[in-house]
Design a protein around this motif. Sequence first.
Motif, PDB file in Angstrom:
ATOM      1  N   ALA A  31       0.830  -1.203   0.000  1.00 53.92           N
ATOM      2  CA  ALA A  31       0.000   0.000   0.000  1.00 53.92           C
ATOM      3  C   ALA A  31       0.868   1.259   0.000  1.00 53.92           C
ATOM      4  O   ALA A  31       0.535   2.256  -0.666  1.00 53.92           O
ATOM      5  N   LEU A  32       1.986   1.225   0.713  1.00 48.34           N
ATOM      6  CA  LEU A  32       2.886   2.377   0.752  1.00 48.34           C
ATOM      7  C   LEU A  32       3.539   2.617  -0.607  1.00 48.34           C
ATOM      8  O   LEU A  32       3.707   3.762  -1.031  1.00 48.34           O
ATOM      9  N   ILE A  33       3.876   1.538  -1.290  1.00 48.78           N
ATOM     10  CA  ILE A  33       4.461   1.666  -2.627  1.00 48.78           C
ATOM     11  C   ILE A  33       3.451   2.268  -3.588  1.00 48.78           C
ATOM     12  O   ILE A  33       3.755   3.181  -4.358  1.00 48.78           O
ATOM     13  N   ARG A  34       2.226   1.776  -3.545  1.00 47.23           N
ATOM     14  CA  ARG A  34       1.171   2.301  -4.419  1.00 47.23           C
ATOM     15  C   ARG A  34       0.894   3.773  -4.109  1.00 47.23           C
ATOM     16  O   ARG A  34       0.740   4.590  -5.020  1.00 47.23           O
ATOM     17  N   GLU A  35       0.854   4.110  -2.838  1.00 48.05           N
ATOM     18  CA  GLU A  35       0.601   5.495  -2.442  1.00 48.05           C
ATOM     19  C   GLU A  35       1.709   6.414  -2.943  1.00 48.05           C
ATOM     20  O   GLU A  35       1.448   7.516  -3.445  1.00 48.05           O
ATOM     21  N   ALA A  36       2.953   5.973  -2.824  1.00 46.61           N
ATOM     22  CA  ALA A  36       4.082   6.774  -3.291  1.00 46.61           C
ATOM     23  C   ALA A  36       4.064   6.924  -4.812  1.00 46.61           C
ATOM     24  O   ALA A  36       4.347   7.998  -5.352  1.00 46.61           O
ATOM     25  N   LYS A  88       7.826   8.772  -6.805  1.00 53.90           N
ATOM     26  CA  LYS A  88       7.471   7.846  -7.883  1.00 53.90           C
ATOM     27  C   LYS A  88       8.686   7.021  -8.319  1.00 53.90           C
ATOM     28  O   LYS A  88       8.575   5.801  -8.521  1.00 53.90           O
ATOM     29  N   VAL A  89       9.831   7.666  -8.433  1.00 50.75           N
ATOM     30  CA  VAL A  89      11.052   6.951  -8.806  1.00 50.75           C
ATOM     31  C   VAL A  89      11.365   5.872  -7.773  1.00 50.75           C
ATOM     32  O   VAL A  89      11.672   4.718  -8.116  1.00 50.75           O
ATOM     33  N   SER A  90      11.275   6.221  -6.495  1.00 50.49           N
ATOM     34  CA  SER A  90      11.545   5.242  -5.441  1.00 50.49           C
ATOM     35  C   SER A  90      10.509   4.132  -5.426  1.00 50.49           C
ATOM     36  O   SER A  90      10.834   2.971  -5.146  1.00 50.49           O
ATOM     37  N   ALA A  91       9.269   4.484  -5.717  1.00 50.76           N
ATOM     38  CA  ALA A  91       8.213   3.465  -5.749  1.00 50.76           C
ATOM     39  C   ALA A  91       8.489   2.426  -6.831  1.00 50.76           C
ATOM     40  O   ALA A  91       8.291   1.224  -6.617  1.00 50.76           O
TER      41      ALA A  91
END
Length: 330
Positions: free
Chosen positions: A196-201, A210-213
């Motif tokens: 969920a944190l990856i999607r949110e980012a 977005k790059v980090s995600a």
Amino acid sequence: MTESEITLEKSGAKKPELTEVIEALQSEALADSSTHSSAVIYGLSDLSELELDRMASVWAGLPATFKHRILKQLVETSEAVFELDFGAFAHMNLVDESSLVRSAAIELLWSDESLSTMRQLMELARSDRSHDVRAQAFSGLGRFILLGEYGDIPPNDAREAQELALSAVNDIHAPIEIRCRALEAIANSSHPEAAALIREAYDDGNHLLKVSAIYAMGRTCDKVWRDAVLEELESSDNQIVYESVQACGALHLEESVRLIGDLIAGDDREIQFMAIWALGEIGGKHAFEILSDLEETVEDRAILEAVEDAIDAASFSLSMSSRDFEFDNT
């Protein structure tokens, strides 16, 4: 005899005396040299406590930018010559006055998997006065979070590292660089909040997040991110493309091979190298053919070496696939 001394003996070299190392350091610092002698590089490996004490007073008086260059060179050397051990020297620099030096010291500990180092990184991530150092510490914590997934460190320690990273990601007041590195770190875990944190980012609208995600998508090894990374391969943003290629390689997405192969002919050298690496990781007949054709035509020595390494990786993948096929038909 230590492993470092064995390495030196095999190469025909001998570890220099500390006096020679100190003299070389002072001379190079005075000249503000950007290249460093073997006396300095080999001499800073495997330092004893007594040698560290002697080195500390000299090292403290050298310019921060010079010390930073030395440490970055040691990082490169340690990645090429695994037997050299700069651990003691790196730990000494975790308390340097310069944030540049502390950050580089964290990088130099890239292969250290001790719990004591994990604890030091956690303390730096929590409370170092430099945002850059805190971000670098979270990058270092990523490997310990991964070790926790493998059961190589105690569950309680792994959980504490995870919670620290989660806290940083969720802190909307924290500097964005810290949140990015913490997100990349927690992506090494199967923590229920990670996806969920990856999607949110990814959906946040902030370019750095977005790059980090996208990088984090690759670290999860979960093909649920397939559509997102495939779409971003065609982005006009080179940084996004670079991380998407890396994610495709980490996720072994065979459907990305054609697009990644096309990227090798582009102008961005970093993307070229990442594309070659990704094809090796993905493997399969198509990736192997692209790499083999490239091996026959490329003239750039550095690219050729990267292609050869990727071919080795792709060949291993092909051989394992053949064995699986043979077993399935027995």
